[in-house]
Scaffold this active site. Structure first.
Site, mmCIF file in Angstrom:
data_model
loop_
_atom_site.group_PDB
_atom_site.id
_atom_site.type_symbol
_atom_site.label_atom_id
_atom_site.label_comp_id
_atom_site.label_asym_id
_atom_site.label_seq_id
_atom_site.Cartn_x
_atom_site.Cartn_y
_atom_site.Cartn_z
ATOM 1 C CD GLU A 17 28.299 -15.922 62.175
ATOM 2 O OE1 GLU A 17 28.370 -16.895 62.958
ATOM 3 O OE2 GLU A 17 29.033 -15.807 61.182
ATOM 4 N NE ARG A 97 30.876 -6.677 62.267
ATOM 5 C CZ ARG A 97 30.800 -8.003 62.147
ATOM 6 N NH1 ARG A 97 31.003 -8.789 63.197
ATOM 7 N NH2 ARG A 97 30.545 -8.553 60.969
ATOM 8 C CG ASN A 99 32.976 -12.039 62.857
ATOM 9 O OD1 ASN A 99 31.856 -11.556 62.718
ATOM 10 N ND2 ASN A 99 33.456 -12.942 62.039
ATOM 11 C CG ASP A 117 37.693 -0.939 56.553
ATOM 12 O OD1 ASP A 117 38.111 -1.923 57.203
ATOM 13 O OD2 ASP A 117 38.349 0.114 56.432
ATOM 14 C CG ASN A 145 33.834 -16.094 60.392
ATOM 15 O OD1 ASN A 145 32.928 -16.275 61.207
ATOM 16 N ND2 ASN A 145 33.675 -15.313 59.339
ATOM 17 C CG ASP A 193 30.585 -17.256 58.273
ATOM 18 O OD1 ASP A 193 30.981 -17.051 59.434
ATOM 19 O OD2 ASP A 193 29.835 -16.454 57.675
#
Length: 282
Positions: A17, A97, A99, A117, A145, A193
């Site tokens: 990423e 978390r 990103n 999740d 994102n 993304d």
């Protein structure tokens, strides 16, 4: 159309990423989120480095004074040039978390989060300044994102991946307003993304499970598709001395039969003309 890609760095990143060009060092920074690694790559010399973090790392961006700002599981931290680490904004949330993140024209960091999740509405987007100030921007996203700004700094583009949309906001130099759809990715083509914006104001979007990077005009029209041989293309950024090479990160997580380049850093030479990105003002 084919992109004429090359393998810049052959790797097997679980979740590659965050490609970011660091003009001060002439290198590309990229990550393996789940592997907890920050990679650098100098295309002029081929020199590479890898640093392991103690938490899942969603983004790593250059700082004005040197070093990196890291979007980590439990908040945003600063890594000094001498490798000293300290928290800038520590906000651990169980099951969540970091990103993707991006640096705005004013030097602030817009840092995204998501739940492990992927529970709907469990993610956030927060604006952080160099003094540690944190201003919530969005509080009900699912997978925060790709984020990027138009060359004139008046628009911000943003993807909450499960919506299948890239949205656009008006940006006044500090805040955003007027959220509206910019493009919607049709079913079967993947999910939006990471993204980047080029010198013409076109938006390049990497498609998770789409095996491609698409370029959309400022009016939202699809005008180019770069097809790549691995499904999980995750993010893209322009780099190299002239900012004309498009770097694309990929992932191999969740693939039962990954392509040999899955998890590698790819590059499409001469793909377009990028815009120099600001460093974090902290």
């Amino acid at each position: 159309m084919s992109g004429g890609y090359e393998v810049a760095v052959r790797a097997s990143a679980a979740l590659g990423e965050g490609p970011t060009w660091d003009p001060a060092r002439g290198r590309l920074i990229w990550l393996d989120i789940l592997g907890m690694r920050v990679h650098t790559y100098d295309p002029a010399t081929g020199r590479r480095s890898v640093r392991t973090t103690e938490q899942h790392v969603g983004a790593a961006k250059p700082r004005e004074g040197g070093g990196l700002v890291l979007n980590l599981r439990d908040g945003v931290g600063l890594l000094d040039p001498d490798d000293t680490f300290r928290w800038l904004h520590h906000e651990p949330v169980a099951g969540r978390r970091a990103n993707d993140a991006a640096v705005a024209p004013d030097g602030s960091l817009w840092a995204g989060t998501m739940r492990y999740d992927e529970a709907p509405g469990g993610g956030t987007l927060t604006r952080l300044t160099g003094d540690g100030g944190a201003q919530p921007v969005l509080s009900d996203v699912t997978v925060s994102n790709g984020t990027g700004w138009s060359p004139d700094g008046r628009l911000m583009y943003y993807a909450d991946t499960p919506t299948r949309r890239v949205d656009v906001f008006d940006y006044d130099g500090e805040r955003v307003r007027g959220r509206r759809p910019f493009v919607e990715i049709e079913r079967g083509a993947g999910f939006p993304d990471g993204l980047t914006v080029d010198a013409e104001g076109c938006v390049w979007v990497a498609l998770w499970d789409g095996g491609a990077v698409r370029r959309y005009t400022p009016g939202g029209e699809l005008d180019r598709v770069i097809s790549l041989p691995t499904r999980r293309t995750t993010a893209c950024a322009f780099g190299g001395a002239g900012l004309t090479d498009l770097y694309v990160t990929t992932a191999c997580t969740g693939l039962t039969a990954p392509h040999p380049v899955a998890g590698s850093l790819l590059v499409v030479p001469g793909a377009g003309q990028g815009v120099a990105q600001p460093a974090f003002a902290g």
